[in-house]
Design a protein around this motif. Structure first.
Motif, PDB file in Angstrom:
ATOM      1  N   ALA A 192      -4.904 -89.489  86.053  1.00 38.38           N
ATOM      2  CA  ALA A 192      -5.694 -90.721  86.109  1.00 38.38           C
ATOM      3  C   ALA A 192      -5.135 -91.777  85.163  1.00 38.38           C
ATOM      4  O   ALA A 192      -5.089 -92.968  85.496  1.00 38.38           O
ATOM      5  CB  ALA A 192      -7.148 -90.423  85.776  1.00 38.38           C
ATOM      6  N   THR A 193      -4.674 -91.353  83.998  1.00 38.29           N
ATOM      7  CA  THR A 193      -4.076 -92.286  83.037  1.00 38.29           C
ATOM      8  C   THR A 193      -2.786 -92.884  83.590  1.00 38.29           C
ATOM      9  O   THR A 193      -2.551 -94.091  83.489  1.00 38.29           O
ATOM     10  CB  THR A 193      -3.804 -91.573  81.700  1.00 38.29           C
ATOM     11  N   ARG A 199      -1.792-101.312  86.552  1.00 38.33           N
ATOM     12  CA  ARG A 199      -1.720-102.465  85.642  1.00 38.33           C
ATOM     13  C   ARG A 199      -0.341-103.115  85.612  1.00 38.33           C
ATOM     14  O   ARG A 199      -0.201-104.263  85.207  1.00 38.33           O
ATOM     15  CB  ARG A 199      -2.090-102.026  84.226  1.00 38.33           C
ATOM     16  N   ASN A 200       0.678-102.391  86.042  1.00 44.56           N
ATOM     17  CA  ASN A 200       2.048-102.903  86.010  1.00 44.56           C
ATOM     18  C   ASN A 200       2.289-103.815  87.215  1.00 44.56           C
ATOM     19  O   ASN A 200       2.208-103.373  88.357  1.00 44.56           O
ATOM     20  CB  ASN A 200       3.042-101.739  86.034  1.00 44.56           C
ATOM     21  N   PRO A 201       2.596-105.095  86.986  1.00 43.56           N
ATOM     22  CA  PRO A 201       2.808-106.013  88.107  1.00 43.56           C
ATOM     23  C   PRO A 201       4.064-105.701  88.932  1.00 43.56           C
ATOM     24  O   PRO A 201       4.180-106.150  90.064  1.00 43.56           O
ATOM     25  CB  PRO A 201       2.937-107.382  87.432  1.00 43.56           C
ATOM     26  N   VAL A 261      -1.505 -95.351  96.370  1.00 43.43           N
ATOM     27  CA  VAL A 261      -1.636 -93.925  96.023  1.00 43.43           C
ATOM     28  C   VAL A 261      -2.346 -93.767  94.682  1.00 43.43           C
ATOM     29  O   VAL A 261      -3.207 -92.899  94.508  1.00 43.43           O
ATOM     30  CB  VAL A 261      -0.254 -93.239  96.007  1.00 43.43           C
ATOM     31  N   ALA A 262      -2.001 -94.626  93.725  1.00 47.80           N
ATOM     32  CA  ALA A 262      -2.634 -94.568  92.405  1.00 47.80           C
ATOM     33  C   ALA A 262      -4.128 -94.863  92.507  1.00 47.80           C
ATOM     34  O   ALA A 262      -4.946 -94.201  91.867  1.00 47.80           O
ATOM     35  CB  ALA A 262      -1.965 -95.560  91.459  1.00 47.80           C
ATOM     36  N   ALA A 263      -4.480 -95.838  93.327  1.00 39.78           N
ATOM     37  CA  ALA A 263      -5.897 -96.168  93.507  1.00 39.78           C
ATOM     38  C   ALA A 263      -6.645 -95.013  94.155  1.00 39.78           C
ATOM     39  O   ALA A 263      -7.784 -94.701  93.786  1.00 39.78           O
ATOM     40  CB  ALA A 263      -6.030 -97.431  94.354  1.00 39.78           C
ATOM     41  N   SER A 264      -6.007 -94.355  95.088  1.00 42.33           N
ATOM     42  CA  SER A 264      -6.621 -93.195  95.733  1.00 42.33           C
ATOM     43  C   SER A 264      -6.873 -92.080  94.719  1.00 42.33           C
ATOM     44  O   SER A 264      -7.922 -91.441  94.732  1.00 42.33           O
ATOM     45  CB  SER A 264      -5.716 -92.685  96.852  1.00 42.33           C
TER      46      SER A 264
END
Length: 50
Positions: free
Chosen positions: A16-17, A24-26, A35-38
């Motif tokens: 999760a971290t 947060r990385n543009p 995938v990260a949001a999932s």
């Protein structure tokens, strides 16, 4: 083929971290952000006592 997620599984704090940092990385590509949001939607919910 469709996979069903077990109800007792959740994303670990470490994953999760990492997912949070990617979001947060543009410079992170949109597919990676999806995938990260999932992964973040599958984190454990901490109930707060009032």
């Amino acid at each position: 083929m469709t996979y069903k997620k077990a109800t007792n599984e959740s994303t670990s704090k470490k994953v999760a971290t990492i997912a949070s940092n990617l979001l947060r990385n543009p410079k992170t590509p949109a597919a990676v952000k999806a995938v990260a949001a999932s992964a973040l939607t599958q984190t454990q919910n901490k109930s707060k006592k009032k």
